[in-house]
Design a protein around this motif. Structure first.
Motif, PDB file in Angstrom:
ATOM      1  N   GLN A 197      -4.970  30.175   7.230  1.00  0.00           N
ATOM      2  CA  GLN A 197      -5.842  29.073   7.634  1.00  0.00           C
ATOM      3  C   GLN A 197      -6.523  28.439   6.423  1.00  0.00           C
ATOM      4  OE1 GLN A 197      -8.046  31.380  10.765  1.00  0.00           O
ATOM      5  NE2 GLN A 197      -7.871  29.463  11.903  1.00  0.00           N
ATOM      6  N   CYS A 198      -7.033  29.271   5.528  1.00  0.00           N
ATOM      7  CA  CYS A 198      -7.708  28.756   4.334  1.00  0.00           C
ATOM      8  C   CYS A 198      -6.739  27.988   3.440  1.00  0.00           C
ATOM      9  CB  CYS A 198      -8.349  29.900   3.557  1.00  0.00           C
ATOM     10  SG  CYS A 198      -9.753  30.677   4.388  1.00  0.00           S
ATOM     11  N   ALA A 199      -5.534  28.529   3.254  1.00  0.00           N
ATOM     12  CA  ALA A 199      -4.542  27.867   2.415  1.00  0.00           C
ATOM     13  C   ALA A 199      -4.126  26.519   3.001  1.00  0.00           C
ATOM     14  CB  ALA A 199      -3.324  28.768   2.238  1.00  0.00           C
ATOM     15  N   LEU A 200      -3.962  26.450   4.320  1.00  0.00           N
ATOM     16  CA  LEU A 200      -3.624  25.188   4.975  1.00  0.00           C
ATOM     17  C   LEU A 200      -4.739  24.165   4.787  1.00  0.00           C
ATOM     18  CD1 LEU A 200      -1.989  26.448   8.296  1.00  0.00           C
ATOM     19  CD2 LEU A 200      -0.876  25.027   6.556  1.00  0.00           C
ATOM     20  N   GLY A 201      -5.972  24.603   4.884  1.00  0.00           N
ATOM     21  CA  GLY A 201      -7.094  23.702   4.661  1.00  0.00           C
ATOM     22  C   GLY A 201      -7.102  23.146   3.251  1.00  0.00           C
ATOM     23  N   ILE A 202      -6.850  23.991   2.271  1.00  0.00           N
ATOM     24  CA  ILE A 202      -6.812  23.553   0.878  1.00  0.00           C
ATOM     25  C   ILE A 202      -5.646  22.594   0.647  1.00  0.00           C
ATOM     26  CG2 ILE A 202      -6.393  24.343  -1.496  1.00  0.00           C
ATOM     27  CD1 ILE A 202      -7.975  26.898  -0.724  1.00  0.00           C
ATOM     28  N   HIS A 203      -4.508  22.872   1.268  1.00  0.00           N
ATOM     29  CA  HIS A 203      -3.346  21.989   1.143  1.00  0.00           C
ATOM     30  C   HIS A 203      -3.664  20.597   1.676  1.00  0.00           C
ATOM     31  CE1 HIS A 203       0.778  20.723   0.885  1.00  0.00           C
ATOM     32  NE2 HIS A 203       0.913  20.608   2.194  1.00  0.00           N
ATOM     33  N   LEU A 204      -4.347  20.534   2.803  1.00  0.00           N
ATOM     34  CA  LEU A 204      -4.749  19.255   3.384  1.00  0.00           C
ATOM     35  C   LEU A 204      -5.725  18.531   2.463  1.00  0.00           C
ATOM     36  CD1 LEU A 204      -4.359  17.554   5.968  1.00  0.00           C
ATOM     37  CD2 LEU A 204      -6.321  18.754   6.948  1.00  0.00           C
ATOM     38  N   LEU A 205      -6.631  19.286   1.881  1.00  0.00           N
ATOM     39  CA  LEU A 205      -7.626  18.706   0.973  1.00  0.00           C
ATOM     40  C   LEU A 205      -6.959  18.100  -0.261  1.00  0.00           C
ATOM     41  CD1 LEU A 205     -10.785  18.756   1.248  1.00  0.00           C
ATOM     42  CD2 LEU A 205     -10.759  20.541  -0.483  1.00  0.00           C
ATOM     43  N   ARG A 206      -6.026  18.839  -0.844  1.00  0.00           N
ATOM     44  CA  ARG A 206      -5.334  18.344  -2.046  1.00  0.00           C
ATOM     45  C   ARG A 206      -4.485  17.113  -1.752  1.00  0.00           C
ATOM     46  NH1 ARG A 206      -2.145  23.088  -4.916  1.00  0.00           N
ATOM     47  NH2 ARG A 206      -1.525  23.456  -2.759  1.00  0.00           N
ATOM     48  N   ALA A 207      -3.916  17.040  -0.539  1.00  0.00           N
ATOM     49  CA  ALA A 207      -3.086  15.890  -0.179  1.00  0.00           C
ATOM     50  C   ALA A 207      -3.888  14.591  -0.232  1.00  0.00           C
ATOM     51  CB  ALA A 207      -2.494  16.084   1.209  1.00  0.00           C
ATOM     52  N   ALA A 208      -5.201  14.687  -0.012  1.00  0.00           N
ATOM     53  CA  ALA A 208      -6.066  13.502  -0.054  1.00  0.00           C
ATOM     54  C   ALA A 208      -6.801  13.375  -1.389  1.00  0.00           C
ATOM     55  CB  ALA A 208      -7.077  13.559   1.091  1.00  0.00           C
ATOM     56  N   GLY A 209      -6.556  14.305  -2.319  1.00  0.00           N
ATOM     57  CA  GLY A 209      -7.203  14.246  -3.619  1.00  0.00           C
ATOM     58  C   GLY A 209      -8.689  14.531  -3.563  1.00  0.00           C
ATOM     59  N   LEU A 210      -9.096  15.441  -2.667  1.00  0.00           N
ATOM     60  CA  LEU A 210     -10.506  15.758  -2.479  1.00  0.00           C
ATOM     61  C   LEU A 210     -10.842  17.112  -3.093  1.00  0.00           C
ATOM     62  CD1 LEU A 210     -10.867  14.640   1.256  1.00  0.00           C
ATOM     63  CD2 LEU A 210     -11.181  13.269  -0.822  1.00  0.00           C
ATOM     64  N   VAL A 211     -12.123  17.441  -3.092  1.00  0.00           N
ATOM     65  CA  VAL A 211     -12.590  18.723  -3.613  1.00  0.00           C
ATOM     66  C   VAL A 211     -13.423  19.420  -2.548  1.00  0.00           C
ATOM     67  CG1 VAL A 211     -12.585  17.987  -6.023  1.00  0.00           C
ATOM     68  CG2 VAL A 211     -14.661  17.685  -4.643  1.00  0.00           C
TER      69      VAL A 211
END
Length: 211
Positions: A33-47
């Motif tokens: 779950q955490c890794a999927l959240g980070i993947h989604l975040l990186r796709a939008a170029g967010l932190v």
């Protein structure tokens, strides 16, 4: 008989503890779950906040891969976790960080996100990572770094872990203005707020039985 009844009311029977299989599957699901959240975040170029946010900022600024960076920035915290929370918590946290590092770096090869609105990415990250962190906490683990310190402060002083993490996140977001556009930082802040609210409103030691 009255004294026996009083004793039974004062001392409720112990709650069942996790089996080894329940523990492993809980940790595995939470890290995914955490890794999927980070993947989604990186796709939008967010932190985000925490050591994951620090790793993302370093990755954006230097071009380094997120996984090894996230793994490296957490290394100093395990000694502290071992000394204050015990070897089980430290070892589980090390395993969780390692799994998230590997999974998050592997996801772009198998799950490509062509476009996602930053608001959706940020909110989705906050929910997914928040629930994932709750699962890790419930199974006596964490994603290292600031979350370890936040749990120690909660245990010692009674301050919710989510509020402790918010202080670090505020400093991190102020620093992120130096390398990211203002709009991205503001959208990122939404995800961090959601994540910390999920933890602050739902994580309590007396609700969980951990190994």
């Amino acid at each position: 008989m009255a004294s026996d009844l009083t004793a039974s009311l004062a001392d409720p029977p112990p709650l069942p503890r996790y089996t080894a299989l329940e523990d492993v599957q809980g940790l595995l699901i939470s890290t995914v779950q955490c890794a999927l959240g980070i993947h989604l975040l990186r796709a939008a170029g967010l932190v985000t906040g925490g050591t994951a946010g620090l790793a993302l900022i370093l990755a954006y600024a230097t071009g380094w891969s997120f996984g090894p960076t996230f793994f490296a920035v957490n290394l100093p915290f395990y000694v502290f976790a071992w000394a204050r929370k015990g070897p089980v918590f430290a070892v589980k946290s090390f395993a969780s960080v390692t799994l998230v590092s590997v999974i998050a770096d592997s996801l772009p090869r198998v799950l490509q996100i062509a476009h996602v609105h930053p608001g959706v990415a940020s909110a989705g990250f906050g929910v997914m990572a928040g629930v994932g962190l709750l699962g890790l906490f419930r199974h006596s683990s964490s994603l290292g770094g600031v979350s370890i310190v936040a749990l120690i402060v909660q245990d010692r002083f009674g301050i919710r872990a989510g509020w402790v993490q918010s202080g670090w996140d505020l400093c991190l977001f102020l620093a992120s203005f130096a390398i990211l556009p203002t709009e991205r930082v503001l959208w990122s802040l939404l995800g961090a707020v959601i994540l910390n609210l999920v933890i602050a409103l739902n994580h309590r030691r007396d609700w969980y039985v951990v190994t």
